[in-house]
Design a protein around this motif. Structure first.
Motif, PDB file in Angstrom:
ATOM      1  N   ILE A 272       0.867  -1.178   0.000  1.00 33.77           N
ATOM      2  CA  ILE A 272       0.000   0.000   0.000  1.00 33.77           C
ATOM      3  C   ILE A 272       0.905   1.229   0.000  1.00 33.77           C
ATOM      4  O   ILE A 272       1.619   1.482   0.963  1.00 33.77           O
ATOM      5  N   SER A 273       0.861   1.998  -1.087  1.00 34.48           N
ATOM      6  CA  SER A 273       1.850   3.072  -1.264  1.00 34.48           C
ATOM      7  C   SER A 273       1.294   4.478  -1.090  1.00 34.48           C
ATOM      8  O   SER A 273       2.029   5.456  -1.229  1.00 34.48           O
ATOM      9  N   CYS A 274       0.013   4.595  -0.752  1.00 31.95           N
ATOM     10  CA  CYS A 274      -0.587   5.915  -0.535  1.00 31.95           C
ATOM     11  C   CYS A 274      -1.841   5.724   0.299  1.00 31.95           C
ATOM     12  O   CYS A 274      -2.647   4.831   0.006  1.00 31.95           O
ATOM     13  N   ILE A 275      -1.994   6.525   1.361  1.00 31.83           N
ATOM     14  CA  ILE A 275      -3.199   6.423   2.175  1.00 31.83           C
ATOM     15  C   ILE A 275      -3.735   7.811   2.514  1.00 31.83           C
ATOM     16  O   ILE A 275      -2.980   8.771   2.611  1.00 31.83           O
TER      17      ILE A 275
ATOM     18  N   VAL B 255       2.505   3.716  12.734  1.00 31.95           N
ATOM     19  CA  VAL B 255       2.483   4.394  11.438  1.00 31.95           C
ATOM     20  C   VAL B 255       3.880   4.578  10.868  1.00 31.95           C
ATOM     21  O   VAL B 255       4.060   4.697   9.648  1.00 31.95           O
ATOM     22  N   GLU B 256       4.886   4.585  11.730  1.00 30.99           N
ATOM     23  CA  GLU B 256       6.255   4.746  11.260  1.00 30.99           C
ATOM     24  C   GLU B 256       6.725   3.543  10.445  1.00 30.99           C
ATOM     25  O   GLU B 256       7.758   3.615   9.754  1.00 30.99           O
ATOM     26  N   ASN B 257       5.972   2.434  10.493  1.00 29.04           N
ATOM     27  CA  ASN B 257       6.317   1.248   9.710  1.00 29.04           C
ATOM     28  C   ASN B 257       5.709   1.262   8.308  1.00 29.04           C
ATOM     29  O   ASN B 257       5.944   0.333   7.526  1.00 29.04           O
ATOM     30  N   MET B 258       4.933   2.272   7.993  1.00 29.85           N
ATOM     31  CA  MET B 258       4.293   2.339   6.682  1.00 29.85           C
ATOM     32  C   MET B 258       5.319   2.620   5.584  1.00 29.85           C
ATOM     33  O   MET B 258       6.401   3.137   5.838  1.00 29.85           O
ATOM     34  N   HIS B 259       4.929   2.293   4.360  1.00 29.91           N
ATOM     35  CA  HIS B 259       5.731   2.600   3.173  1.00 29.91           C
ATOM     36  C   HIS B 259       4.842   3.365   2.190  1.00 29.91           C
ATOM     37  O   HIS B 259       4.751   3.014   1.018  1.00 29.91           O
ATOM     38  N   ALA B 260       4.208   4.405   2.689  1.00 28.35           N
ATOM     39  CA  ALA B 260       3.172   5.081   1.908  1.00 28.35           C
ATOM     40  C   ALA B 260       3.204   6.586   2.098  1.00 28.35           C
ATOM     41  O   ALA B 260       3.507   7.081   3.191  1.00 28.35           O
ATOM     42  N   ASP B 261       2.878   7.298   1.023  1.00 25.07           N
ATOM     43  CA  ASP B 261       2.529   8.707   1.163  1.00 25.07           C
ATOM     44  C   ASP B 261       1.270   8.776   2.026  1.00 25.07           C
ATOM     45  O   ASP B 261       0.389   7.902   1.926  1.00 25.07           O
ATOM     46  N   VAL B 262       1.166   9.807   2.872  1.00 21.50           N
ATOM     47  CA  VAL B 262       0.025   9.856   3.770  1.00 21.50           C
ATOM     48  C   VAL B 262      -0.546  11.268   3.875  1.00 21.50           C
ATOM     49  O   VAL B 262       0.180  12.232   4.089  1.00 21.50           O
ATOM     50  N   LEU B 263      -1.846  11.362   3.701  1.00 18.93           N
ATOM     51  CA  LEU B 263      -2.604  12.593   3.918  1.00 18.93           C
ATOM     52  C   LEU B 263      -3.544  12.335   5.077  1.00 18.93           C
ATOM     53  O   LEU B 263      -4.393  11.434   5.023  1.00 18.93           O
TER      54      LEU B 263
ATOM     55  N   ARG C  64       6.014  11.077   1.636  1.00 20.09           N
ATOM     56  CA  ARG C  64       5.326  12.365   1.684  1.00 20.09           C
ATOM     57  C   ARG C  64       4.276  12.354   2.795  1.00 20.09           C
ATOM     58  O   ARG C  64       3.495  11.415   2.933  1.00 20.09           O
ATOM     59  N   VAL C  65       4.238  13.415   3.594  1.00 14.33           N
ATOM     60  CA  VAL C  65       3.251  13.554   4.671  1.00 14.33           C
ATOM     61  C   VAL C  65       2.599  14.921   4.571  1.00 14.33           C
ATOM     62  O   VAL C  65       3.275  15.952   4.581  1.00 14.33           O
ATOM     63  N   GLU C  66       1.273  14.937   4.481  1.00 14.69           N
ATOM     64  CA  GLU C  66       0.511  16.176   4.518  1.00 14.69           C
ATOM     65  C   GLU C  66      -0.631  15.993   5.520  1.00 14.69           C
ATOM     66  O   GLU C  66      -1.114  14.876   5.727  1.00 14.69           O
ATOM     67  N   HIS C  67      -1.041  17.089   6.126  1.00 17.92           N
ATOM     68  CA  HIS C  67      -2.157  16.985   7.061  1.00 17.92           C
ATOM     69  C   HIS C  67      -2.904  18.309   7.130  1.00 17.92           C
ATOM     70  O   HIS C  67      -2.373  19.366   6.801  1.00 17.92           O
ATOM     71  N   HIS C  68      -4.139  18.208   7.569  1.00 18.33           N
ATOM     72  CA  HIS C  68      -4.948  19.408   7.783  1.00 18.33           C
ATOM     73  C   HIS C  68      -6.000  19.079   8.835  1.00 18.33           C
ATOM     74  O   HIS C  68      -6.602  18.000   8.824  1.00 18.33           O
TER      75      HIS C  68
ATOM     76  N   ILE D  57      -7.888  15.540  -1.190  1.00 22.54           N
ATOM     77  CA  ILE D  57      -7.602  14.134  -1.488  1.00 22.54           C
ATOM     78  C   ILE D  57      -7.238  13.962  -2.963  1.00 22.54           C
ATOM     79  O   ILE D  57      -6.244  13.287  -3.297  1.00 22.54           O
ATOM     80  N   LEU D  58      -8.001  14.574  -3.844  1.00 21.03           N
ATOM     81  CA  LEU D  58      -7.738  14.446  -5.268  1.00 21.03           C
ATOM     82  C   LEU D  58      -6.409  15.097  -5.636  1.00 21.03           C
ATOM     83  O   LEU D  58      -5.636  14.561  -6.456  1.00 21.03           O
ATOM     84  N   ALA D  59      -6.094  16.221  -5.034  1.00 19.79           N
ATOM     85  CA  ALA D  59      -4.812  16.875  -5.296  1.00 19.79           C
ATOM     86  C   ALA D  59      -3.661  16.004  -4.778  1.00 19.79           C
ATOM     87  O   ALA D  59      -2.605  15.909  -5.416  1.00 19.79           O
ATOM     88  N   PHE D  60      -3.851  15.391  -3.622  1.00 20.64           N
ATOM     89  CA  PHE D  60      -2.823  14.521  -3.056  1.00 20.64           C
ATOM     90  C   PHE D  60      -2.564  13.317  -3.960  1.00 20.64           C
ATOM     91  O   PHE D  60      -1.415  12.900  -4.172  1.00 20.64           O
ATOM     92  N   LEU D  61      -3.638  12.768  -4.508  1.00 20.23           N
ATOM     93  CA  LEU D  61      -3.499  11.641  -5.420  1.00 20.23           C
ATOM     94  C   LEU D  61      -2.744  12.014  -6.690  1.00 20.23           C
ATOM     95  O   LEU D  61      -2.047  11.179  -7.272  1.00 20.23           O
ATOM     96  N   GLU D  62      -2.860  13.252  -7.107  1.00 20.04           N
ATOM     97  CA  GLU D  62      -2.131  13.700  -8.287  1.00 20.04           C
ATOM     98  C   GLU D  62      -0.623  13.634  -8.055  1.00 20.04           C
ATOM     99  O   GLU D  62       0.167  13.433  -8.988  1.00 20.04           O
ATOM    100  N   GLY D  63      -0.193  13.808  -6.823  1.00 22.18           N
ATOM    101  CA  GLY D  63       1.229  13.747  -6.493  1.00 22.18           C
ATOM    102  C   GLY D  63       1.725  12.362  -6.137  1.00 22.18           C
ATOM    103  O   GLY D  63       2.897  12.204  -5.749  1.00 22.18           O
ATOM    104  N   TRP D  64       0.857  11.372  -6.240  1.00 27.05           N
ATOM    105  CA  TRP D  64       1.183   9.985  -5.914  1.00 27.05           C
ATOM    106  C   TRP D  64       1.950   9.351  -7.075  1.00 27.05           C
ATOM    107  O   TRP D  64       1.432   9.213  -8.164  1.00 27.05           O
TER     108      TRP D  64
END
Length: 302
Positions: A119-122, A202-210, A241-245, A294-301
C-alpha cells in the motif's frame, strides 16, 4: 439494497467482500475505499463516489456490516485488505494501490498500511491511531481486539471505562458541558486509557500519507491523533510524503454520500453530530475541501 454495478468479490472466491469499479483515469492505479462504523455496502459505496466520479479504479472493501460479514466490531481481519491488494495486482494488473476511509475505516486504513508494504498511498479521514477492544452494540466488552492479523489479535487497549458501569459513564458525559449525551463516544475516548502497545505503528508504513482531522471532533479525538502521528513520523525520519490538515469547524462526517443516508445512519447524522447543527455551512465547505485535498494529493502519488 444490492449494488448491481461493478464486479463483486466474495470471501469464497477472492477471500474478501467488495465491489470493484473500473475507471478510465490513471488506470495503472487503484484505490481501496472502505466505510466506517455502522456503514453497510450501500453507504460504503456512496462514500467513495467522488473518487469513482473522477475516474479512478476503486475497490470498495467491506470489513464488517456488509451481507455475509459480522455486524460486531471485533476480530476483523486486516487480511481482507492484504488479499484485496494482491487481487488488484495479480488479477487486475494494478501497479500501485492506495487506500482511504473515514472514521473506523480510517483506523483500518492506517493499520493496513502499517502491515502491508504494497500500500503506497493512504488518506485516512478523521482517524484514530490506537486499536481498541471489541465491543457489542450494547457496549459489552468482548476481551478481544477489534482487528486480527494472520489469525492473531492485534494488540489493543481494553475498554476499562465500561467497568465503571454504563449508567455512571453516561451520567459523566451528560453532566460535563463539554460532552453531553450526543458526544458520549468522544467522552469515552477522552476518558479511557490507551497503551503504547496498541498504538498503530504508522512509522512502519511505506506510503505517502494525507491525514485529515477535525478540531474538537464529536466522534473521537481525530485532531489529537493527526497531530500525534505527524509528530511521530517526523521524529522517525519518515521518508515518504506527509501532509495533514485539521478543520477548525467541521464534523466527524467528513465524507461523501451523505445525501444517500437512510435508517440509523441518517438519524445519527442529524442528531448525534452537534457540529452539523452549530456550523452547517462550514461542515459542508469542509467536506468539499476534503475532496479537493484528497484528489490533489493523489495527483502527487508516484
Amino acid at each position: 439494497m444490492v449494488i448491481n454495478e461493478g464486479e463483486r468479490c466474495s470471501l469464497e472466491k477472492q477471500g474478501f467482500v467488495g465491489v470493484y469499479y473500473p475507471g478510465t483515469y490513471r488506470t495503472d492505479r487503484a484505490i481501496i475505499a472502505s466505510g466506517g462504523a455502522s456503514c453497510d455496502e450501500k453507504l460504503s459505496v456512496a462514500m467513495s463516489r467522488f473518487l469513482r466520479d473522477t475516474g479512478y479504479n476503486v475497490l470498495v472493501l467491506g470489513f464488517y456490516m456488509w451481507e455475509g460479514l459480522p455486524d460486531t466490531l471485533v476480530s476483523i481481519p486486516v487480511d481482507y485488505a492484504e488479499r484485496a491488494v494482491h487481487w488488484l495486482k495479480d488479477e487486475k494488473k494494478i501497479q500501485s494501490v492506495a487506500m482511504t476511509a473515514a472514521s473506523t475505516g480510517a483506523g483500518y486504513t492506517l493499520l493496513s498500511a502499517s502491515l502491508i508494504p504494497e500500500i503506497s498511498c493512504i488518506m485516512p479521514i478523521v482517524p484514530f491511531d490506537y486499536v481498541m477492544e471489541g465491543t457489542t452494540n450494547s457496549f459489552k466488552r468482548l476481551g478481544r481486539s477489534v482487528y486480527t492479523w494472520h489469525g492473531q489479535d492485534v494488540p489493543y487497549s481494553p475498554w476499562t471505562l465500561i467497568d465503571e458501569g454504563l449508567p455512571r459513564v453516561f451520567l459523566g458525559a451528560i453532566k460535563d458541558k463539554k460532552y453531553g449525551l450526543r458526544r458520549f463516544m468522544r467522552y469515552g475516548y477522552d476518558h479511557n486509557p490507551v497503551s503504547e502497545e496498541s498504538r498503530i505503528k504508522v512509522e512502519n508504513m511505506h506510503a505517502d500519507v494525507l491525514l485529515l482531522g477535525v478540531c474538537d471532533d464529536d466522534g473521537w479525538p481525530s485532531e489529537e491523533a493527526v497531530t500525534r502521528m505527524v509528530k511521530i513520523l517526523k521524529e522517525a525520519g519518515y521518508s515518504y510524503r506527509v501532509e495533514h490538515h485539521i478543520y477548525d469547524k467541521a464534523s466527524h462526517a467528513l465524507t461523501d454520500g451523505l445525501d444517500e443516508l437512510s435508517g440509523y445512519a441518517k438519524w445519527a447524522f442529524k442528531n448525534m453530530l452537534p457540529a452539523e447543527k452549530k456550523y452547517p455551512r462550514e461542515c459542508e465547505e469542509a467536506r468539499q475541501d476534503s475532496f479537493r485535498r484528497i484528489l490533489a494529493f493523489l495527483e502527487g502519488w508516484n
